[in-house]
Design a protein around this motif. Sequence first.
Motif, PDB file in Angstrom:
ATOM      1  N   GLY A   8       1.081  -1.275  -0.038  1.00 47.51           N
ATOM      2  CA  GLY A   8       0.100  -0.049  -0.121  1.00 47.51           C
ATOM      3  C   GLY A   8       0.789   1.415  -0.008  1.00 47.51           C
ATOM      4  N   THR A   9       0.427   2.273  -0.054  1.00 47.32           N
ATOM      5  CA  THR A   9       0.950   3.712  -0.126  1.00 47.32           C
ATOM      6  C   THR A   9       0.728   4.511   1.190  1.00 47.32           C
ATOM      7  N   VAL A  10       1.865   4.974   1.772  1.00 50.14           N
ATOM      8  CA  VAL A  10       1.582   5.849   3.017  1.00 50.14           C
ATOM      9  C   VAL A  10       2.096   7.345   2.592  1.00 50.14           C
ATOM     10  N   CYS A  11       1.202   8.317   2.800  1.00 47.47           N
ATOM     11  CA  CYS A  11       1.506   9.628   2.668  1.00 47.47           C
ATOM     12  C   CYS A  11       1.700  10.217   3.866  1.00 47.47           C
ATOM     13  N   LEU A  12       3.096  10.914   4.003  1.00 45.93           N
ATOM     14  CA  LEU A  12       3.562  11.441   5.121  1.00 45.93           C
ATOM     15  C   LEU A  12       3.453  12.943   5.055  1.00 45.93           C
ATOM     16  N   PHE A  39       6.173  -0.625   1.732  1.00 48.86           N
ATOM     17  CA  PHE A  39       5.338   0.243   1.465  1.00 48.86           C
ATOM     18  C   PHE A  39       5.601   1.346   0.425  1.00 48.86           C
ATOM     19  N   ALA A  40       5.062   1.684  -0.176  1.00 48.53           N
ATOM     20  CA  ALA A  40       5.313   2.964  -1.033  1.00 48.53           C
ATOM     21  C   ALA A  40       5.214   4.111  -0.370  1.00 48.53           C
ATOM     22  N   VAL A  41       5.712   5.131  -0.503  1.00 49.68           N
ATOM     23  CA  VAL A  41       5.807   6.414   0.249  1.00 49.68           C
ATOM     24  C   VAL A  41       5.550   7.789  -0.535  1.00 49.68           C
TER      25      VAL A  41
END
Length: 238
Positions: A8-12, A39-41
């Motif tokens: 999945g993708t984590v937005c920071l 994880f994609a970031v």
Amino acid sequence: MPAQKNKGTVCLFHGGFWKMPYDKSQLDAVAVKLVENDFAVWNIEYRQVGYLPQGYPETFIDAIDAINQLAPLSKKHPQLALRPLYIAGHSVGGHLSLWLGNHKARLGEHALAIIPYVFIGLTPVIDLVESYRDIQRQEFITAFLGCTPDENRDIYHHTSPIALLPAQGKQVIFHGEHDEVLPIGEIDDYARQARQKGTPVELIKITRGTHIDFCDPDSPSTSRFIYWLNAQSESQAV
């Protein structure tokens, strides 16, 4: 992007009082750690006080537009998994994350076009009025919003996560019991009010955790955050 499997993708969203010179490099090492965990970031920068006279409304517009940019990116990069999509922010970045999780989180034509799996606050700012009352935080709040609560209560109401409850999305908050910047009592109050208004909030308290821990990829606080993300991935795979 992870080399192989994508969980999945984590937005920071980084912290730093919504002001320069703080930037997304605060979370570079955490982003690398997340990629190592498959994880994609999307490590996001946004316009801040110093670049702008004040953060409102441009900082909020940047937060919305940055998330929406993922849709066209996923078309160019099919390996970018937008399901599940996690929005996470540290400190004032956590404020932006939880603000995005409210149905009133829109400015004019700017609104989320993607529905994330969860909105995550890592020691987040959740009550801008309460923060204004704290002499140590007051100047940052007024610089960010460009006014005091007495001068424009509406701006505080439309930008403070606690004032916008109930929220539309699932929320998780990680908070250190020894946070020296944001007392955990404020988070307890937020979680209580959220539940009373029908918004379940998962509150994960970090024993001996401090405010800056989430900038350290190897801290117990960050490890707990990544453990939680991995557990979500495992549960969805079942």
